[in-house]
Motif scaffolding. Structure first.
Motif, PDB file in Angstrom:
ATOM      1  N   LEU A   1      37.231  46.518  56.554  1.00 26.33           N
ATOM      2  CA  LEU A   1      38.060  47.333  57.436  1.00 26.33           C
ATOM      3  C   LEU A   1      39.329  47.876  56.814  1.00 26.33           C
ATOM      4  O   LEU A   1      40.018  48.682  57.440  1.00 26.33           O
ATOM      5  CB  LEU A   1      38.434  46.526  58.692  1.00 26.33           C
TER       6      LEU A   1
ATOM      7  N   LEU B   1      33.228  37.627  57.683  1.00 30.82           N
ATOM      8  CA  LEU B   1      34.565  38.207  57.588  1.00 30.82           C
ATOM      9  C   LEU B   1      35.097  38.115  56.171  1.00 30.82           C
ATOM     10  O   LEU B   1      34.841  37.139  55.455  1.00 30.82           O
ATOM     11  CB  LEU B   1      35.534  37.457  58.507  1.00 30.82           C
TER      12      LEU B   1
ATOM     13  N   GLU C   1      39.942  41.812  56.806  1.00 34.24           N
ATOM     14  CA  GLU C   1      39.664  42.117  58.209  1.00 34.24           C
ATOM     15  C   GLU C   1      40.882  41.875  59.102  1.00 34.24           C
ATOM     16  O   GLU C   1      40.978  42.423  60.200  1.00 34.24           O
ATOM     17  CB  GLU C   1      38.487  41.274  58.710  1.00 34.24           C
TER      18      GLU C   1
ATOM     19  N   MET D   1      40.809  44.088  64.791  1.00 36.94           N
ATOM     20  CA  MET D   1      39.603  43.503  64.209  1.00 36.94           C
ATOM     21  C   MET D   1      38.519  43.304  65.259  1.00 36.94           C
ATOM     22  O   MET D   1      37.360  43.701  65.070  1.00 36.94           O
ATOM     23  CB  MET D   1      39.915  42.168  63.539  1.00 36.94           C
TER      24      MET D   1
END
Length: 662
Positions: free
Chosen positions: A96, A133, A137, A145
């Motif tokens: 991310l 994860l 993240e 998240m």
């Protein structure tokens, strides 16, 4: 569990040799080709450390890049599935954050409940089976998240991230995610018979997220040691009926000895009974392979094993696809692993001229899925994200304290101090080492940073920091700081007292090795020869170019300890600086230096890059030296701090000459 390794290693090129464009001919993996009636081939594919790099595009440089992009890695998936008897696809975290698209989604667009992040669009289209994860993240906070990961059409597992404090034993921890998932899959054996297998996936995140993202996690979460969590939950997976257990470990490979809450614990995770295979990541390296982990005790970099068990680390940014191929055999009602191979398959290679050649094409549906966000990100990086109160230029970075280097130093100190503020090194002074990257030379008279005062865009950061290095910090003594600077001073020729327009720069010394260290003050005496040669060897033992070296206004104590923020290249021994090597590293940070600069600009709003003139040349009476720089530098000569620079006319090949009055 014992494994038999008796299948010849398959290379990427041999596997792909049977796949022709538009042809149905596929070269099966040996396990798929030879599986008996009670045997089946299961291939598990891994991506890791994508860092929002869905497109093969470097947003910092604002141009395409053939070494990255999930859209490229994805083009392998159908080929890879076709080579296998049965297959599954997993991701190992750090999805991310890490490029401007990630920042655009977090800072600009935002993620509300129900929104679909471009990473999730791509992964859902590709049919992932499971994920875990990564530490990144958490960079944008828990709400971001969860809003993002809720869009996944596949399970996310993590066994060592808890809500609040740790319980008395791991199995009583209140977790944010399921610690594991057991997926029942129908697989076809060598005789064509289809029967079920239960594949268990368990995930882990580095415990250090509690330090790296304290502002987002403190009081809200806690982490448990990776191996400790595995020892608690893997037996439960077996009791629940998992035939095989696969660890998704967003944790690297470190053989220096097992410690509590270890960051890179995958080698020791492999020693947990019941785990059959491990997918690793986090370190942005490649395993198996001839380079990154050769000679690491307990890791076989040729076969791709950790403590004898199959393992893969698939690079970063989509550079590789990780493959673990398992030959399974049915033993009564359960399946067991009887053989395996591993591979990290790259999406590009370099030809004989070291030119990058793409081995993968864009997968059209992935490109189409993220087209709106890609175009929005381009607009984002091209527009201002902060301001600079003074110009950022590197025309005189080699001869005076310089704003383009100063801002890197400021950002590194800000970042490292924040990471160390609650740890064992919190009381050590933090210095910063940074070098000019765009400094003319063989790259020509336009190869300089030049950003005017005012608005600054994210892509301007590429001018400040060209390389995708990551931040590291070393612990050194005052004496080692001095020798670090002595090595840097090899940038200059010896200038005799009274010389007129002597050539200043040593053209064999690369500018990226000219480290300026901020946090101390010093002068360089050019009348003396360089103490070290270009290879870091002591050339002139009695020479000391670095004079008047001070910390907080007092002569530096040779025995005092300092933390120096730098990059992974220098901290790992790059440039052959005396005594600066991996054994001095006390911090391996999760972020690139470029990303740290971007974050610093966003946090500051308006940056002040004005050089603080913490270094200069020792005055030499009636002495001048000559150097080349870009002709556009003439507008900045009067603004240079700590040095007197004069225009000395035209140079060769478009350069301008400048005079340094010593």
């Amino acid at each position: 569990m014992s494994f038999l390794i008796n299948t010849p290693a398959m290379t990427r090129r041999s596997l792909l040799s049977g796949i022709a464009a538009g042809s149905a001919l596929v070269m099966l993996h040996p396990f798929a080709a030879r599986a008996a009636a009670n045997q089946a081939h299961l291939r598990i594919m891994e991506t890791t450390d994508i860092h929002v790099n869905i497109m093969p595009y470097d947003y910092y440089a604002d141009k395409p890049n053939d070494t990255m992009g999930l859209a490229r890695t994805a083009s392998f998936i159908e080929q890879v599935r076709a080579e296998a008897g049965n297959s599954m696809l997993v991701d190992n975290g750090d999805l991310l954050q890490g490029n401007p698209m990630g920042d655009y989604m977090a800072y600009e667009k935002g993620m509300k409940a129900g929104d679909l992040h471009p990473v999730m669009k791509a992964m859902n289209a590709l049919g992932y089976d499971c994920g875990t994860l990564g530490n990144h993240e958490f960079n944008y906070g828990l709400e971001f998240m969860f809003n993002t990961l809720n869009g996944a059409k596949f399970p996310i597992v993590c066994a060592n991230l808890t809500k609040g404090q740790l319980a008395s034993v791991p199995k009583k921890d209140e977790l944010f995610f399921k610690p594991y998932v057991i997926l029942e899959k129908q697989i076809k054996d060598g005789a064509g018979t289809v029967s079920p297998i239960k594949v268990g996936f368990i995930g882990f995140v580095p415990p250090q997220i509690m330090v790296w993202d304290a502002k987002n996690l403190e009081g809200k979460a806690q982490t448990r040691d990776i191996v400790q969590a595995a020892k608690a939950w893997v037996p439960a997976m077996k009791e629940e009926g998992a035939d095989i257990v696969i660890a998704l470990s967003h944790s690297g490979i470190d053989a220096t000895g097992q410690t509590e809450r270890m960051e890179n614990a995958s080698l020791y995770l492999a020693g947990v009974d019941g785990i059959d295979a491990i997918f690793t990541g986090h370190q942005h390296l490649v395993f198996p392979g001839p380079k990154d982990f050769e000679g690491v005790a307990g890791a076989d970099a040729k076969k791709g094993t950790l403590q004898g068990k199959p393992a893969v680390m698939a690079g970063f940014w989509g550079s590789h696809m990780g493959l673990i191929d398992l030959l399974l055999e049915k033993d009564g009602k359960t399946w067991k692993v009887v053989d395996f191979t591993t591979e990290a398959r790259p999406i590009y290679h370099r030809d004989e001229n070291k030119k990058i050649v793409a081995d993968a094409k864009d997968r059209p549906e992935i490109v189409a899925a993220v087209k709106p966000e890609h175009e929005a990100t381009l607009a984002y990086v091209r527009r201002p994200v902060g301001k600079t109160s003074a110009p950022l230029y590197s025309y005189f970075a080699l001869v005076a304290d310089d704003p383009s280097v100063q801002i890197v130093a400021n950002a590194q100190i800000w970042y490292v101090k924040n990471l160390l503020k609650d740890g064992e090194y919190k009381d050590y002074p933090v210095l910063s080492a940074a070098a000019p990257f765009k400094a003319g030379g063989r790259n020509g008279p336009d190869y300089f940073t030049d950003v005017p005062a005012g608005d600054i865009a994210i892509k301007n950061v590429a001018d400040l920091y060209l390389y995708p290095n990551t931040v590291q910090a070393v612990l050194v003594t005052g004496e080692q700081v001095k020798n670090w600077l002595e090595m840097s001073a090899g940038m200059f020729n010896q200038i005799p007292l009274g010389a007129k327009d002597a050539p200043l720069l040593n053209n064999k010394f690369p500018s990226y090795n000219y480290d300026v260290i901020d946090g101390v003050t010093y002068q360089i005496d050019l009348s003396k020869p360089a103490r070290f040669d270009n290879d870091g060897k002591l050339a002139n033992p009695d020479s000391h170019r670095i004079v008047d070296l001070k910390f907080e206004g007092k002569p530096i104590d040779p025995a005092q300890k300092f933390v120096v923020a730098t990059n992974n290249y220098r901290a790992g021994g790059g440039g052959k600086f005396p005594e600066i090597a991996a054994d001095k590293v006390i911090l391996v940070a999760p972020d690139t230096n470029r990303d740290v600069i971007v974050r610093y600009i966003i946090e500051q709003g308006t940056i002040n890059p004005s050089a603080d003139a913490n270094w200069s040349f020792k005055p030499l009476a009636d002495t001048t030296a000559i150097f080349d720089s870009g002709p556009k530098g003439r507008q900045y000569t009067a603004a240079v701090k700590g040095a007197k620079i004069e225009d000395a006319g035209e140079g060769a090949e478009g350069f301008a000459k400048f005079r340094l009055v010593l």
